[in-house]
Design a protein around this motif. Sequence first.
Motif, PDB file in Angstrom:
ATOM      1  N   GLN A  92       0.829  -1.205   0.000  1.00 15.69           N
ATOM      2  CA  GLN A  92       0.000   0.000   0.000  1.00 15.69           C
ATOM      3  C   GLN A  92       0.863   1.254   0.000  1.00 15.69           C
ATOM      4  O   GLN A  92       0.571   2.220  -0.695  1.00 15.69           O
ATOM      5  CB  GLN A  92      -0.929   0.014   1.216  1.00 15.69           C
ATOM      6  N   ALA A  93       1.950   1.246   0.770  1.00 16.84           N
ATOM      7  CA  ALA A  93       2.841   2.402   0.802  1.00 16.84           C
ATOM      8  C   ALA A  93       3.492   2.612  -0.567  1.00 16.84           C
ATOM      9  O   ALA A  93       3.600   3.747  -1.050  1.00 16.84           O
ATOM     10  CB  ALA A  93       3.906   2.210   1.869  1.00 16.84           C
ATOM     11  N   LEU A  94       3.907   1.523  -1.208  1.00 16.74           N
ATOM     12  CA  LEU A  94       4.515   1.611  -2.532  1.00 16.74           C
ATOM     13  C   LEU A  94       3.510   2.151  -3.552  1.00 16.74           C
ATOM     14  O   LEU A  94       3.848   2.994  -4.388  1.00 16.74           O
ATOM     15  CB  LEU A  94       5.018   0.235  -2.972  1.00 16.74           C
ATOM     16  N   GLU A  95       2.269   1.689  -3.447  1.00 15.96           N
ATOM     17  CA  GLU A  95       1.230   2.174  -4.352  1.00 15.96           C
ATOM     18  C   GLU A  95       1.009   3.674  -4.178  1.00 15.96           C
ATOM     19  O   GLU A  95       0.853   4.410  -5.151  1.00 15.96           O
ATOM     20  CB  GLU A  95      -0.075   1.419  -4.091  1.00 15.96           C
ATOM     21  N   ARG A  96       1.015   4.145  -2.934  1.00 17.36           N
ATOM     22  CA  ARG A  96       0.854   5.589  -2.691  1.00 17.36           C
ATOM     23  C   ARG A  96       2.027   6.369  -3.279  1.00 17.36           C
ATOM     24  O   ARG A  96       1.844   7.420  -3.895  1.00 17.36           O
ATOM     25  CB  ARG A  96       0.736   5.863  -1.194  1.00 17.36           C
ATOM     26  N   GLU A  97       3.251   5.859  -3.120  1.00 17.25           N
ATOM     27  CA  GLU A  97       4.432   6.545  -3.660  1.00 17.25           C
ATOM     28  C   GLU A  97       4.383   6.614  -5.184  1.00 17.25           C
ATOM     29  O   GLU A  97       4.669   7.652  -5.783  1.00 17.25           O
ATOM     30  CB  GLU A  97       5.707   5.821  -3.223  1.00 17.25           C
ATOM     31  N   LEU A  98       4.019   5.489  -5.809  1.00 20.25           N
ATOM     32  CA  LEU A  98       3.970   5.461  -7.269  1.00 20.25           C
ATOM     33  C   LEU A  98       2.858   6.343  -7.803  1.00 20.25           C
ATOM     34  O   LEU A  98       2.989   6.938  -8.879  1.00 20.25           O
ATOM     35  CB  LEU A  98       3.796   4.025  -7.769  1.00 20.25           C
ATOM     36  N   GLY A  99       1.764   6.434  -7.072  1.00 20.46           N
ATOM     37  CA  GLY A  99       0.659   7.278  -7.496  1.00 20.46           C
ATOM     38  C   GLY A  99       1.000   8.754  -7.424  1.00 20.46           C
ATOM     39  O   GLY A  99       0.510   9.554  -8.215  1.00 20.46           O
TER      40      GLY A  99
END
Length: 106
Positions: free
Chosen positions: A56-63
């Motif tokens: 989830q943290a990676l998804e937020r960063e990529l977004g």
Amino acid sequence: MTHKIDGALPPLARPADAAAGTAARARAGAEREQPVAAASAAGDQMRLTGDAAGLQALERELGAAPAGIDVAKVNGIRAALADGSYRVDPQAIAERMLALETDLAR
């Protein structure tokens, strides 16, 4: 004793009280009209594993980050395709495919 086979199915037997069946269906439908939140217990909880939280943290960063696309290069290739000047180098493609195959075999 013989039976004639004509392909028609025998008539279905009707329940003794058809109104009772209708009332039962109405009761079942009424229960489905209740909101889902009301059906769940108030104490339900969900806890993410460390891997899920990391994803989830990676998804937020990529977004939040830019897509990493070189817009100038994309526009240059589009222009070359449009005017017919884009040339494919079959030797370079073959070399990269072989390199990929070598990397995957390791």
